[in-house]
Design an enzyme around this catalytic site. Sequence first.
Site, PDB file in Angstrom:
ATOM      1  N   GLN A   1       0.826  -1.199   0.000  1.00  0.00           N
ATOM      2  CA  GLN A   1       0.000   0.000   0.000  1.00  0.00           C
ATOM      3  C   GLN A   1       0.867   1.259   0.000  1.00  0.00           C
ATOM      4  O   GLN A   1       0.354   2.356  -0.095  1.00  0.00           O
ATOM      5  CB  GLN A   1      -0.895   0.033   1.245  1.00  0.00           C
ATOM      6  CG  GLN A   1      -1.989  -1.025   1.263  1.00  0.00           C
ATOM      7  CD  GLN A   1      -2.728  -1.063   2.587  1.00  0.00           C
ATOM      8  OE1 GLN A   1      -2.679  -2.058   3.296  1.00  0.00           O
ATOM      9  NE2 GLN A   1      -3.421   0.015   2.949  1.00  0.00           N
TER      10      GLN A   1
ATOM     11  N   PHE B   1      -6.007  -3.977   3.411  1.00  0.00           N
ATOM     12  CA  PHE B   1      -6.731  -3.695   4.658  1.00  0.00           C
ATOM     13  C   PHE B   1      -5.849  -3.062   5.734  1.00  0.00           C
ATOM     14  O   PHE B   1      -6.161  -3.148   6.922  1.00  0.00           O
ATOM     15  CB  PHE B   1      -7.410  -4.967   5.188  1.00  0.00           C
ATOM     16  CG  PHE B   1      -8.299  -5.644   4.180  1.00  0.00           C
ATOM     17  CD1 PHE B   1      -9.464  -5.021   3.752  1.00  0.00           C
ATOM     18  CD2 PHE B   1      -7.948  -6.868   3.628  1.00  0.00           C
ATOM     19  CE1 PHE B   1     -10.278  -5.626   2.793  1.00  0.00           C
ATOM     20  CE2 PHE B   1      -8.759  -7.481   2.677  1.00  0.00           C
ATOM     21  CZ  PHE B   1      -9.922  -6.853   2.254  1.00  0.00           C
TER      22      PHE B   1
ATOM     23  N   GLU C   1       0.595  -1.769   4.633  1.00  0.00           N
ATOM     24  CA  GLU C   1       0.982  -0.355   4.654  1.00  0.00           C
ATOM     25  C   GLU C   1       2.455  -0.229   5.030  1.00  0.00           C
ATOM     26  O   GLU C   1       3.236   0.353   4.295  1.00  0.00           O
ATOM     27  CB  GLU C   1       0.087   0.391   5.633  1.00  0.00           C
ATOM     28  CG  GLU C   1       0.109   1.872   5.395  1.00  0.00           C
ATOM     29  CD  GLU C   1      -0.783   2.624   6.340  1.00  0.00           C
ATOM     30  OE1 GLU C   1      -1.899   2.146   6.625  1.00  0.00           O
ATOM     31  OE2 GLU C   1      -0.361   3.685   6.810  1.00  0.00           O
TER      32      GLU C   1
ATOM     33  N   ARG D   1      -5.441   7.849  16.906  1.00  0.00           N
ATOM     34  CA  ARG D   1      -6.746   7.782  16.229  1.00  0.00           C
ATOM     35  C   ARG D   1      -7.800   7.140  17.136  1.00  0.00           C
ATOM     36  O   ARG D   1      -8.963   7.532  17.115  1.00  0.00           O
ATOM     37  CB  ARG D   1      -6.645   7.063  14.887  1.00  0.00           C
ATOM     38  CG  ARG D   1      -7.888   7.223  14.019  1.00  0.00           C
ATOM     39  CD  ARG D   1      -7.665   6.747  12.595  1.00  0.00           C
ATOM     40  NE  ARG D   1      -7.273   7.821  11.692  1.00  0.00           N
ATOM     41  CZ  ARG D   1      -8.124   8.631  11.058  1.00  0.00           C
ATOM     42  NH1 ARG D   1      -9.434   8.491  11.201  1.00  0.00           N
ATOM     43  NH2 ARG D   1      -7.687   9.585  10.260  1.00  0.00           N
TER      44      ARG D   1
ATOM     45  N   ARG E   1      -7.931  -1.404   8.775  1.00  0.00           N
ATOM     46  CA  ARG E   1      -9.186  -0.696   8.517  1.00  0.00           C
ATOM     47  C   ARG E   1      -9.780  -0.028   9.760  1.00  0.00           C
ATOM     48  O   ARG E   1     -10.297  -0.704  10.655  1.00  0.00           O
ATOM     49  CB  ARG E   1     -10.192  -1.684   7.919  1.00  0.00           C
ATOM     50  CG  ARG E   1     -11.189  -1.048   6.956  1.00  0.00           C
ATOM     51  CD  ARG E   1     -11.931  -2.111   6.205  1.00  0.00           C
ATOM     52  NE  ARG E   1     -12.659  -1.579   5.071  1.00  0.00           N
ATOM     53  CZ  ARG E   1     -13.204  -2.329   4.118  1.00  0.00           C
ATOM     54  NH1 ARG E   1     -13.107  -3.637   4.167  1.00  0.00           N
ATOM     55  NH2 ARG E   1     -13.840  -1.783   3.115  1.00  0.00           N
TER      56      ARG E   1
ATOM     57  N   THR F   1      -3.847  12.021  10.235  1.00  0.00           N
ATOM     58  CA  THR F   1      -3.637  12.961  11.340  1.00  0.00           C
ATOM     59  C   THR F   1      -2.210  13.482  11.368  1.00  0.00           C
ATOM     60  O   THR F   1      -1.889  14.374  12.142  1.00  0.00           O
ATOM     61  CB  THR F   1      -3.967  12.283  12.684  1.00  0.00           C
ATOM     62  OG1 THR F   1      -3.224  11.060  12.766  1.00  0.00           O
ATOM     63  CG2 THR F   1      -5.452  11.968  12.768  1.00  0.00           C
TER      64      THR F   1
ATOM     65  N   ALA G   1      -5.976   5.524   5.310  1.00  0.00           N
ATOM     66  CA  ALA G   1      -6.821   6.537   5.929  1.00  0.00           C
ATOM     67  C   ALA G   1      -8.031   6.857   5.049  1.00  0.00           C
ATOM     68  O   ALA G   1      -8.586   7.959   5.132  1.00  0.00           O
ATOM     69  CB  ALA G   1      -6.012   7.807   6.255  1.00  0.00           C
TER      70      ALA G   1
ATOM     71  N   GLU H   1     -12.917   2.969   5.136  1.00  0.00           N
ATOM     72  CA  GLU H   1     -12.892   2.513   6.526  1.00  0.00           C
ATOM     73  C   GLU H   1     -14.180   2.761   7.324  1.00  0.00           C
ATOM     74  O   GLU H   1     -14.579   1.907   8.126  1.00  0.00           O
ATOM     75  CB  GLU H   1     -11.728   3.176   7.273  1.00  0.00           C
ATOM     76  CG  GLU H   1     -10.357   2.751   6.797  1.00  0.00           C
ATOM     77  CD  GLU H   1      -9.278   3.652   7.368  1.00  0.00           C
ATOM     78  OE1 GLU H   1      -9.209   4.833   6.953  1.00  0.00           O
ATOM     79  OE2 GLU H   1      -8.521   3.196   8.227  1.00  0.00           O
TER      80      GLU H   1
END
Length: 778
Positions: free
Chosen positions: A213, A244, A248, A326, A358, A458, A527, A730
Site C-alpha cells: 500500500q 486492509f 501499509e 486515532r 481498517r 492525522t 486513511a 474505513e
Amino acid sequence: MRKLVDLPTKESSKVAGKVGVSHKHESADKHVSGKAVYIDDRGERADQLHGAIGQSTIAHGIVTAMDLSKVKAYPGVVAVITSGDVPGKVDIGPVFGGDPVLVEEKVEFMGQAMFAVAATSHEAAVKAAKLADIEYQELAPVLSVKDALAKQNFVRPTHTQSRGDAKTAISQSENKLSGELQIGGQEHFYLESQISVAEPTEEGGMIVYSSSQHPSEVQILVAEVLGISFNKVVIDMRRMGGGFGGKETQAAPWACLAALLANKTGRSVKMRLNRHDDMTATGKRHPFENTYDVGFDSEGLVKGIDFTINGNCGYSPDLSDAIVDRAMFHSDNAYFLEHANVVGNRCKTNTVSHTAYRGFGGPQGMISIEGVMDDIARKVGKDPLEVRKLNLYGQDERNVTHYGQTVEQNILPMMIDKLENDCDYQARRAAITQFNQENQFIKKGIALTPVKFGISFTVQHLNQAGALIHLYTDGSIQLNHGGTEMGQGLNTKVAQVVAQEFQVNIDNILVTATRTDKVPNTSPTAASSGTDLNGKAAQAAAKTIRGRLVDFASEHFEVTPEEVVFKDNQVHIGDAKIMAFAELVQLAYLNRVSLSSTGFYKTPKIHYNREQAHGRPFFYYANGVSCSEVVIDTLTGEYKIERVDVLHDVGDSLNPAIDLGQIEGAFVQGMGWLTTEELMWNEQGRLLSNGPATYKIPAIADMPEHFNVELLQNEPNREATIYNSKAVGEPPFMLAISVWSAMRDAISSVSNYKQSPVLHTPATPERVLDAVMQMQQD
Ligand code: MTE
Ligand code: QUE
Ligand code: MOS
C-alpha cells in the site's frame, strides 16, 4: 437482500464521462475470470530464486549462537544471509525505528526473522529455513497489556487529549460508572499473502514488484538496506489481493529481504509468505484494553468522562503512535463530551508488531464509548437509543470535539431519525421486549449505533498526492497516480474523474501500475483518502491538459475559450464545428501542444498541534448509522444476526456500486472482528490461531439474513472534495459495533435490562454464555 442502487449495466462503461455512475470495477472481468495478474502470477525469469525466512522459536531473548550449516547444505540453497550481510541499514522501522530486517542480537517475538534463505524452489527455501541450530538466553516475555502497564513497558510515550475538568465533573455527577473493555485484535487475512519479487538492475539498483500500500516507503527502505540512493530503486505495484492496512508498513520487510538476496546472488528473487508464515510474522489490528470512569445525570447526559486507552502494540512502534492517537480521536464517536480526559498508552509486548487495519485504531476507541452509552442506559433505565440521541453533537457550544474540531456538517441526528423510521426500530423494540418475556432461553436484541469518522491522515504531511496523465495521438489516455489498488475500486474512481474532465468513455482511459518512477514521494494508500487525494491530483493533471487543448482550439479555430466544449467523446468548437476528441488531440500534437501533465493536490484547512492536542486534524467527517437485530441461545451462547439496516453517508457518490460494495464488505469484516475472529497466543508467546482452521473469518452463512444498505441521498460533502464525495473505505467497518451492542442488549434482557453485561470482544459463543451467566435472573 439489498437495495440495488443503480448497479452497473453492460452499457455504463460505454457512457462518456460521468462520475456518479456505477461503472464496474476496472478489473472486474479479470477478477472473475482469473486473468488479473497478481505478483505471483507474473512470468518468472529462468534463473529466479525463491526466498524464505528462518523464524525465532522464542518470544524474548538474546541469541548466543546461530549455526546455519545445515541450512546452507540443503539441496537447492544458493544463499543464506543474516543481519551481518546487510550492506546498508538494518533497521527498517517505518517511522521511529526498532524493526531490524533480520534479528541482530535480541529476539522480541516468536516468529521474528532471524535469517533469510534463497533457493531454487519455494519448497527448498522453506524446508532449509527450518534447519537452523540457534541457541538463546531466554528472557521473560511480556505478553499482556496489564503486564506491560505494570512494568511501564511502552513503545512510545503516553499521550493525553483533554478538555475541561473531567475529574471534578465526574465527582459532582448524580451517577457514576466505571468499567473495562478488552478488545481483540484481528488478522488481516488478505487473500494474497505478502509477496515481493526483486530484480537487480545494471546500475546496481533494484526493481521490486511489491504487494504494498506504500510503494514510496518500500523504495526508501530497499535503498537504505542496500546502502544505495533512492533513485536507483523502482517499486512497481499493479494490484494487491487485499491490503486492509496490513500492507501499509509490513509489506516492506519482504521487499527488503528479496532485494538483499537478489543483491547477494545477482539473480531475481521472489519472497512469498505462505499463510502460516504470514500469520506468525506480520502484525495485526491492535488489541486494546480500555477503562473508563463516567459521570452523568439522571437522564443519562454525560457530564464528565475519563478514558484510559491502552493499545497492545507488540514489540515495536511501527504505526502505533498514530493508531493510538486515532483511537483517542474517536473515543467520543458521535457524542459531545464536555469534560473529557483521554489518556493513551502504547504498550510494548513480545508479539508481532501490530499495525494498520481498517479504521486504524478508530474502531477500538469508538466501541468503548458505545459500550458506555449502553451501560448508562441500563443505569438510568432507558432504551440505549434514547441515551445516544441525548448525547449526540448538537448546536452552538455542543458541536466541538474534545480536541477542538467543530463538527460542521452535523447530519447524524437526521440520519439516526431516518434509519429509526425506515427500519421500524420502535415497533421492533416493542416486539423484541415481548418476545423476550415469552421466551425463557432464546433472547433477542437490537441496537442502533452511529459512526462519525475523521477523514485525513492525522500526520499533516501525508495529506498530499500526485498524478501523471499522458494523451496519445489516437485520443487514448494513460493515467497514473500515487495510490494503490487493493480491490477498493480506487483506479475506477480516479479514471471516472479523468473521463469526466475530458468527457470521454471510461474505456478510453488505462490506469497503469503504480510506480515510484512515475509519481514520486507518495503517501500510503490509507486513511480512506485514496480517492480524495489522488482523484484531485488526477483532476488537476487533466485540467492542465484540457486547458492547453482549449487554448489551442480557441486560437486555431478563432473562437473564444468558452466556445470549446467537450461532450460525448467529441469537442464542439463554436456552433459550426464538431470534431472527435481524438481528432483534436491529433491536431494539437501536429501543432506542438504538450499532451502530458502531472497534477498535485494537498488537503486544505487541516492543522493540528499535538502538544496541545488541539486543532482541526480532519478535513471532514464521514457518517453512518446501522441497526442490528440478533438472537442468542442463552443455554449455549450461540447466536445469529437476523437483520441489519445501514444508512451510510458518502456525500455525492462517485460510484454507487463500488461504495455499496465497500460498505457491505467493511460491515462484514467488522462483524468478524467483533464475533468470531479470535487471536490466541499461549504463555510462551506462540500464536495458536495461525491458519484458517483455527481462525474463523466470516463466511457466506454468517452474513446477516436480511441486509439492507442504503446510501444517504442529497447530502453532498460541504467541503470541496472531489465532486463533493466522501471517503468510504474505513468508516463502515465501525457500523458493525451495532452487532455487538445488540448482543449485549439480548444478554441484558435476562436481567430485565437492569444489568449491563461485560462482553469483551470478540464476542464468541463462549463469551456470550459467560456474560449470560453474569446476569441476575429477574
Ligand atoms: N477494500 C478492498 N476490497 N480491499 C482492501 O484491502 N482496504 C481498506 C479499504 N477498502 C481495502 C478495501 C482500507 S484499510 C483502506 S484505508 C481503504 O480501502 C484504502 O483505499 P481508499 O483510500 O482508496 O478507499
Ligand atoms: C490514519 C492513517 C495513518 C496515519 C494517521 C491516520 C497512516 C499512516 C500514518 C503515518 C504516521 C506517521 C508517519 C507516517 C505515516 O498516519 O496510515 O509515515 O511518519 O501511515 O490518522 O491511516
Ligand atoms: Mo487503511 S488501515 O488506512 O490501510
